[in-house]
Design a protein around this motif. Structure first.
Motif, PDB file in Angstrom:
ATOM      1  N   LEU A  11      18.240   3.988  19.525  1.00 51.89           N
ATOM      2  CA  LEU A  11      19.206   5.072  19.374  1.00 51.89           C
ATOM      3  C   LEU A  11      19.681   5.620  20.714  1.00 51.89           C
ATOM      4  N   ASP A  12      18.843   5.546  21.712  1.00 53.25           N
ATOM      5  CA  ASP A  12      19.221   5.903  23.085  1.00 53.25           C
ATOM      6  C   ASP A  12      18.161   5.319  24.000  1.00 53.25           C
ATOM      7  N   ALA A  13      18.184   5.714  25.273  1.00 50.12           N
ATOM      8  CA  ALA A  13      17.301   5.094  26.259  1.00 50.12           C
ATOM      9  C   ALA A  13      15.827   5.373  26.018  1.00 50.12           C
ATOM     10  N   SER A  14      15.484   6.335  25.185  1.00 50.12           N
ATOM     11  CA  SER A  14      14.069   6.680  25.004  1.00 50.12           C
ATOM     12  C   SER A  14      13.643   6.769  23.537  1.00 50.12           C
ATOM     13  N   HIS A  15      14.520   6.439  22.588  1.00 49.33           N
ATOM     14  CA  HIS A  15      14.175   6.547  21.168  1.00 49.33           C
ATOM     15  C   HIS A  15      14.489   5.242  20.427  1.00 49.33           C
ATOM     16  N   TYR A  16      13.487   4.737  19.728  1.00 53.33           N
ATOM     17  CA  TYR A  16      13.607   3.560  18.882  1.00 53.33           C
ATOM     18  C   TYR A  16      12.997   3.893  17.520  1.00 53.33           C
ATOM     19  N   PHE A  17      13.562   3.330  16.452  1.00 52.78           N
ATOM     20  CA  PHE A  17      12.834   3.453  15.194  1.00 52.78           C
ATOM     21  C   PHE A  17      12.680   2.090  14.545  1.00 52.78           C
ATOM     22  N   PHE A  18      11.535   1.937  13.873  1.00 49.41           N
ATOM     23  CA  PHE A  18      11.123   0.689  13.249  1.00 49.41           C
ATOM     24  C   PHE A  18      11.015   0.901  11.748  1.00 49.41           C
ATOM     25  N   THR A  19      11.337  -0.123  10.989  1.00 45.41           N
ATOM     26  CA  THR A  19      11.186  -0.083   9.540  1.00 45.41           C
ATOM     27  C   THR A  19      10.212  -1.181   9.127  1.00 45.41           C
ATOM     28  N   LEU A  20       9.247  -0.800   8.311  1.00 45.56           N
ATOM     29  CA  LEU A  20       8.237  -1.753   7.847  1.00 45.56           C
ATOM     30  C   LEU A  20       8.129  -1.651   6.341  1.00 45.56           C
ATOM     31  N   ARG A  21       8.252  -2.779   5.642  1.00 47.99           N
ATOM     32  CA  ARG A  21       8.119  -2.812   4.194  1.00 47.99           C
ATOM     33  C   ARG A  21       6.707  -3.260   3.827  1.00 47.99           C
ATOM     34  N   VAL A  22       6.039  -2.477   2.981  1.00 54.35           N
ATOM     35  CA  VAL A  22       4.690  -2.812   2.535  1.00 54.35           C
ATOM     36  C   VAL A  22       4.642  -2.706   1.018  1.00 54.35           C
ATOM     37  N   PRO A  23       3.835  -3.536   0.354  1.00 52.88           N
ATOM     38  CA  PRO A  23       3.736  -3.454  -1.112  1.00 52.88           C
ATOM     39  C   PRO A  23       3.205  -2.098  -1.533  1.00 52.88           C
ATOM     40  N   SER A  24       3.794  -1.531  -2.584  1.00 56.73           N
ATOM     41  CA  SER A  24       3.327  -0.249  -3.102  1.00 56.73           C
ATOM     42  C   SER A  24       2.169  -0.478  -4.053  1.00 56.73           C
ATOM     43  N   ASN A  25       1.438   0.584  -4.358  1.00 56.12           N
ATOM     44  CA  ASN A  25       0.300   0.501  -5.267  1.00 56.12           C
ATOM     45  C   ASN A  25       0.780   0.627  -6.707  1.00 56.12           C
ATOM     46  N   GLY A  26       1.062  -0.489  -7.337  1.00 55.50           N
ATOM     47  CA  GLY A  26       1.477  -0.462  -8.735  1.00 55.50           C
ATOM     48  C   GLY A  26       0.287  -0.560  -9.665  1.00 55.50           C
ATOM     49  N   SER A  27       0.484  -0.227 -10.940  1.00 56.21           N
ATOM     50  CA  SER A  27      -0.571  -0.355 -11.929  1.00 56.21           C
ATOM     51  C   SER A  27      -0.541  -1.755 -12.514  1.00 56.21           C
ATOM     52  N   PHE A  28      -1.685  -2.217 -12.992  1.00 54.23           N
ATOM     53  CA  PHE A  28      -1.786  -3.572 -13.505  1.00 54.23           C
ATOM     54  C   PHE A  28      -2.039  -3.534 -15.006  1.00 54.23           C
ATOM     55  N   GLU A  29      -1.218  -4.276 -15.746  1.00 53.43           N
ATOM     56  CA  GLU A  29      -1.387  -4.386 -17.184  1.00 53.43           C
ATOM     57  C   GLU A  29      -1.297  -5.864 -17.561  1.00 53.43           C
ATOM     58  N   ASP A  30      -2.282  -6.323 -18.325  1.00 53.11           N
ATOM     59  CA  ASP A  30      -2.340  -7.722 -18.748  1.00 53.11           C
ATOM     60  C   ASP A  30      -2.284  -8.668 -17.552  1.00 53.11           C
ATOM     61  N   GLY A  31      -2.924  -8.244 -16.458  1.00 51.76           N
ATOM     62  CA  GLY A  31      -2.981  -9.104 -15.288  1.00 51.76           C
ATOM     63  C   GLY A  31      -1.704  -9.158 -14.485  1.00 51.76           C
ATOM     64  N   LYS A  32      -0.693  -8.350 -14.835  1.00 56.12           N
ATOM     65  CA  LYS A  32       0.575  -8.364 -14.112  1.00 56.12           C
ATOM     66  C   LYS A  32       0.842  -7.005 -13.489  1.00 56.12           C
ATOM     67  N   ASP A  33       1.472  -7.039 -12.338  1.00 58.76           N
ATOM     68  CA  ASP A  33       1.825  -5.794 -11.650  1.00 58.76           C
ATOM     69  C   ASP A  33       3.035  -5.200 -12.347  1.00 58.76           C
ATOM     70  N   SER A  34       2.867  -4.013 -12.938  1.00 57.71           N
ATOM     71  CA  SER A  34       3.963  -3.388 -13.690  1.00 57.71           C
ATOM     72  C   SER A  34       4.914  -2.620 -12.789  1.00 57.71           C
ATOM     73  N   ASN A  35       4.601  -2.547 -11.512  1.00 55.43           N
ATOM     74  CA  ASN A  35       5.469  -1.800 -10.595  1.00 55.43           C
ATOM     75  C   ASN A  35       5.579  -2.580  -9.294  1.00 55.43           C
ATOM     76  N   GLN A  36       6.307  -3.682  -9.347  1.00 58.20           N
ATOM     77  CA  GLN A  36       6.391  -4.570  -8.201  1.00 58.20           C
ATOM     78  C   GLN A  36       7.462  -4.064  -7.235  1.00 58.20           C
ATOM     79  N   THR A  37       7.150  -3.002  -6.554  1.00 60.80           N
ATOM     80  CA  THR A  37       8.077  -2.405  -5.602  1.00 60.80           C
ATOM     81  C   THR A  37       7.429  -2.383  -4.229  1.00 60.80           C
ATOM     82  N   GLU A  38       8.208  -1.940  -3.260  1.00 61.05           N
ATOM     83  CA  GLU A  38       7.723  -1.869  -1.893  1.00 61.05           C
ATOM     84  C   GLU A  38       7.969  -0.472  -1.335  1.00 61.05           C
TER      85      GLU A  38
END
Length: 296
Positions: free
Chosen positions: A125-152
């Motif tokens: 953004l300027d000479a002294s500021h940077y921002f980073f974006t990191l995508r990580v799997p969210s904690n979804g609930s599991f039903e019947d062995g499948k992730d019911s909330n497959q988001t990040e």
């Protein structure tokens, strides 16, 4: 009239004269073989070689320091209050497998590190500021062995660098980020005349003085908290581009516009409260959850 029998065609295989039975017996002194002889005793003795290097067919891994930039501060960017995660030397480290680069990490101290990748955006953004974006799997609930909330979860974190006297190192940092991440340079409009400590005029050693450090950290926290909505909108666009199956981040996605007047006013009030002696800020449960995921 006697006629001789027809001549037999020549064979591709050697003929064995059976008139001498001893000729068919194999012995090292009487016959030669097309194949090397194999002594089972030698095989047993060399089944586990003494040379330890022969047992290690894989290549050893090692770390290589690419760059060290003193005077860095990292915040987890949140709308209500950005959270300081670490302060110290920024190290860019590559993980090697033999002569091959397996991964590249940004690291502050022993607690915080995150990967650099071509599908993870880094914005200057300027000479002294940077921002980073990191995508990580969210904690979804599991039903019947499948992730019911497959988001990040999309984590945004801001890097502030005390840039005075480090212009050469920051040019090298930009080169490394361009090589190993989706790097772009954007411009923030509307915040130029805001009453912030300009990290471009701060030397790394000044962070060793507590009073100065607190002032710079507080100013940096206000900076990233004020920009939080813009950063979130930008990273949201990035996440959608990746989810659409583009394969990598398109650098044509632009910064999300000017900082609003209301947000600047809010940020100025936030900074005034932040720099008061003994002031504290409430951290939302959602921010705490993100922070734990960030440092894990």
């Amino acid at each position: 009239m006697y006629s001789s029998p027809p001549k037999q065609p020549s064979s591709l295989y050697p003929q064995v004269d059976l008139s001498n039975p001893d000729a068919t017996s194999s012995s090292p002194s009487s016959s030669s073989s097309l194949y090397p002889s194999l002594d089972m005793k030698d095989l047993a003795e060399n089944l586990f070689p003494d040379d330890a290097t022969a047992l290690h067919t894989h290549q050893d891994s090692a770390e290589q320091l690419l760059l060290k930039v003193p005077g860095a501060i990292v915040h987890l960017i949140e709308r209500e209050t950005s959270i300081e995660l670490a302060c110290g030397d920024l190290c860019i480290v590559s993980l090697l497998q033999g002569d091959n680069v397996v991964a590249v990490f940004a690291r502050l101290g022993d607690d915080i590190q995150w990967p650099l990748a071509k599908d993870e955006p880094v914005v200057k953004l300027d000479a002294s500021h940077y921002f980073f974006t990191l995508r990580v799997p969210s904690n979804g609930s599991f039903e019947d062995g499948k992730d019911s909330n497959q988001t990040e979860d999309v984590l945004n974190y801001g890097l502030t660098i005390a840039a005075k006297g480090q212009e050469g190192l920051l040019k090298e940092l930009d080169r490394i980020l361009e090589t190993y991440s989706c790097f772009s340079v954007q411009q923030v409009k509307g915040i130029e005349n805001w009453n912030l400590v300009d990290a471009r005029n701060v030397a790394p050693e000044e962070l060793n003085r507590k009073e100065k450090r607190d002032l710079i950290v507080g100013s940096s926290m206000a900076y990233w908290t004020t920009l939080a909505p813009n950063v979130e909108d930008y990273s949201g666009s990035i996440a959608k581009a990746i989810a659409s199956g583009s394969g990598y981040v398109v650098k044509g996605i632009l910064w999300c516009g000017d900082v609003t007047v209301d947000r600047l006013k809010w940020g100025n009030e936030f900074l005034s409260k932040r720099i008061k002696s003994g002031s504290t800020s409430e951290i939302s449960p959602e921010a705490l959850r993100r922070m734990k995921r960030f440092v894990s």
